[in-house]
Write an enzyme that holds these catalytic residues in place. Sequence first.
Site, PDB file in Angstrom:
ATOM      1  N   ARG A 115       0.855  -1.204   0.000  1.00 38.92           N
ATOM      2  CA  ARG A 115       0.000   0.000   0.000  1.00 38.92           C
ATOM      3  C   ARG A 115       0.886   1.248   0.000  1.00 38.92           C
ATOM      4  O   ARG A 115       0.619   2.209  -0.718  1.00 38.92           O
ATOM      5  CB  ARG A 115      -0.937  -0.006   1.226  1.00 38.92           C
ATOM      6  CG  ARG A 115      -1.984  -1.109   1.182  1.00 38.92           C
ATOM      7  CD  ARG A 115      -3.047  -0.911   2.242  1.00 38.92           C
ATOM      8  NE  ARG A 115      -2.572  -1.040   3.613  1.00 38.92           N
ATOM      9  CZ  ARG A 115      -2.524  -2.167   4.314  1.00 38.92           C
ATOM     10  NH1 ARG A 115      -2.955  -3.294   3.769  1.00 38.92           N
ATOM     11  NH2 ARG A 115      -2.090  -2.175   5.558  1.00 38.92           N
ATOM     12  N   LYS A 123     -12.369  14.789   4.556  1.00 38.68           N
ATOM     13  CA  LYS A 123     -13.487  14.260   3.777  1.00 38.68           C
ATOM     14  C   LYS A 123     -14.309  13.294   4.608  1.00 38.68           C
ATOM     15  O   LYS A 123     -13.763  12.508   5.392  1.00 38.68           O
ATOM     16  CB  LYS A 123     -12.952  13.540   2.542  1.00 38.68           C
ATOM     17  CG  LYS A 123     -14.026  13.310   1.499  1.00 38.68           C
ATOM     18  CD  LYS A 123     -13.713  12.135   0.621  1.00 38.68           C
ATOM     19  CE  LYS A 123     -14.068  10.850   1.326  1.00 38.68           C
ATOM     20  NZ  LYS A 123     -13.858   9.668   0.484  1.00 38.68           N
ATOM     21  N   GLU A 126     -19.307  14.828   1.409  1.00 37.12           N
ATOM     22  CA  GLU A 126     -19.540  13.920   0.279  1.00 37.12           C
ATOM     23  C   GLU A 126     -20.797  13.069   0.485  1.00 37.12           C
ATOM     24  O   GLU A 126     -20.725  11.948   0.986  1.00 37.12           O
ATOM     25  CB  GLU A 126     -18.331  13.001   0.074  1.00 37.12           C
ATOM     26  CG  GLU A 126     -18.478  12.109  -1.157  1.00 37.12           C
ATOM     27  CD  GLU A 126     -17.342  11.094  -1.327  1.00 37.12           C
ATOM     28  OE1 GLU A 126     -16.519  10.937  -0.399  1.00 37.12           O
ATOM     29  OE2 GLU A 126     -17.295  10.445  -2.376  1.00 37.12           O
ATOM     30  N   LYS A 169     -18.469  17.475  -2.414  1.00 40.70           N
ATOM     31  CA  LYS A 169     -18.056  16.394  -3.323  1.00 40.70           C
ATOM     32  C   LYS A 169     -19.301  15.549  -3.563  1.00 40.70           C
ATOM     33  O   LYS A 169     -19.883  15.006  -2.611  1.00 40.70           O
ATOM     34  CB  LYS A 169     -16.944  15.562  -2.684  1.00 40.70           C
ATOM     35  CG  LYS A 169     -16.593  14.306  -3.477  1.00 40.70           C
ATOM     36  CD  LYS A 169     -15.263  13.711  -3.056  1.00 40.70           C
ATOM     37  CE  LYS A 169     -15.007  12.388  -3.746  1.00 40.70           C
ATOM     38  NZ  LYS A 169     -13.636  11.909  -3.595  1.00 40.70           N
TER      39      LYS A 169
HETATM   40  C1  5MM Z   1     -17.008   7.401  -3.719  1.00 43.36           C
HETATM   41  O1  5MM Z   1     -15.701   7.164  -3.379  1.00 43.36           O
HETATM   42  C2  5MM Z   1     -14.832   8.287  -3.327  1.00 43.36           C
HETATM   43  C3  5MM Z   1     -14.474   8.765  -4.698  1.00 43.36           C
HETATM   44  O2  5MM Z   1     -13.930   7.663  -5.420  1.00 43.36           O
HETATM   45  P1  5MM Z   1     -14.512   7.288  -6.869  1.00 43.36           P
HETATM   46  O3  5MM Z   1     -14.173   8.451  -7.754  1.00 43.36           O
HETATM   47  O4  5MM Z   1     -13.750   6.051  -7.216  1.00 43.36           O
HETATM   48  O5  5MM Z   1     -15.994   7.067  -6.753  1.00 43.36           O
HETATM   49  C4  5MM Z   1     -13.578   7.854  -2.574  1.00 43.36           C
HETATM   50  O6  5MM Z   1     -12.873   8.992  -2.112  1.00 43.36           O
HETATM   51  C5  5MM Z   1     -13.948   6.968  -1.399  1.00 43.36           C
HETATM   52  O7  5MM Z   1     -14.652   7.714  -0.468  1.00 43.36           O
HETATM   53  C6  5MM Z   1     -12.660   6.381  -0.836  1.00 43.36           C
HETATM   54  O8  5MM Z   1     -12.135   5.512  -1.794  1.00 43.36           O
HETATM   55  C7  5MM Z   1     -12.873   5.663   0.481  1.00 43.36           C
HETATM   56  O9  5MM Z   1     -13.821   4.669   0.288  1.00 43.36           O
HETATM   57  P2  5MM Z   1     -14.105   3.604   1.434  1.00 43.36           P
HETATM   58  O10 5MM Z   1     -15.261   2.801   0.882  1.00 43.36           O
HETATM   59  O11 5MM Z   1     -12.873   2.790   1.564  1.00 43.36           O
HETATM   60  O12 5MM Z   1     -14.447   4.349   2.664  1.00 43.36           O
END
Ligand code: 5MM
Length: 342
Positions: free
Chosen positions: A48, A138, A179, A221
Amino acid sequence: MSNFVNELEQTARTMVGAGKGILAIDESSPTIKKRFDTINIESTEENRRAYRDLLITAAGSNAFISGMILYDETLRQSSSDGRPFPKALLDEGIMPGIKVDMGAKELAGHPGEKVTEGLDGLRERLAEYRELGARFAKWRAVITIGEKIPSTACIDANAHALARYAGLCQEAGIVPMIEPEVLMDADNTIEQCYAVTEATLKTVFNALYSQDVALEHTILKVNMVISGKQCPSQASVQEVADMTVRCLLHTVPAALPGIVFLSGGQSPERATAHLNAMNASNSHLPWPLSFSYGRALQEPCLQAWAGQQANVAAAQKALLHREKCNSLACSGQYSEDMEKAV
Ligand code: 5MM
């Protein structure tokens, strides 16, 4: 009022500066495992770190990217040259952000619906994140479209949590990115997505008013208004652009410094085309429309990397290409021909 008014204003404006967007690399451990599974790479701490290292240090990103959203683990890790990731970003003029929610959990009494948790202890966590270099945060709420859902209870609970989170961020000198994501995985029409997104955004902004959140220091967002992935009739690029902009004009106050989109499972090219169409057809919106994609920026890069150190340069090239295309889409200057250049 926050003690950090000038700084919050500066941070928020910088996040959505002309031709700039946000790279979302804040996948939680379960989500990054799913992404690594697609390239048959084990999700170890070092893998990672190595992957995030190539994303963070891609030379030239700062022409297109104003900030990157990190996961807690990443904020505490370092680049191969020894610099902590927040410093590596700040050295390039890119702002470090941090995902602070603790994930979407089942909403009691509402099967199939979720509420995002993470308010307990958030004040203390935000103070530490600021010490570590984070300047924006976020929090993602998940709204699912289905039979008789979303419920008012689900939208209200998530809006309340988003507003409480936003207030705590501003108190700590951190710009909240809120978001509320209406998922695009179902078989709903674009009209249903419009109705749910509109209801969600109205409730979210009412909650922000109730909690005295400064809109001037808040970034939205949001999902695009789009046909569900399983819907037999898929809206065109222009329909998505028009309905998304109409929905935002009906719900989002002009005081907001900017709006960025999530990609939500769209293909990289389609996510760029949608953003481009919105900006190409609308020159006088109250706020800049930009991007904060995760998958739509990372997918080609992740596939090019495939977990091999020898592929880092090719992976960074793929990332920069998507960043540049989306930067151009912020002013409606992207064209599909640009995809042939790679
Ligand atoms: C919706 O997910 C966010 C934007 O990513 P995409 O453009 O791929 O839709 C993304 O920032 C998301 O919140 C993060 O990947 C964290 O997701 P998880 O599910 O691990 O909390």
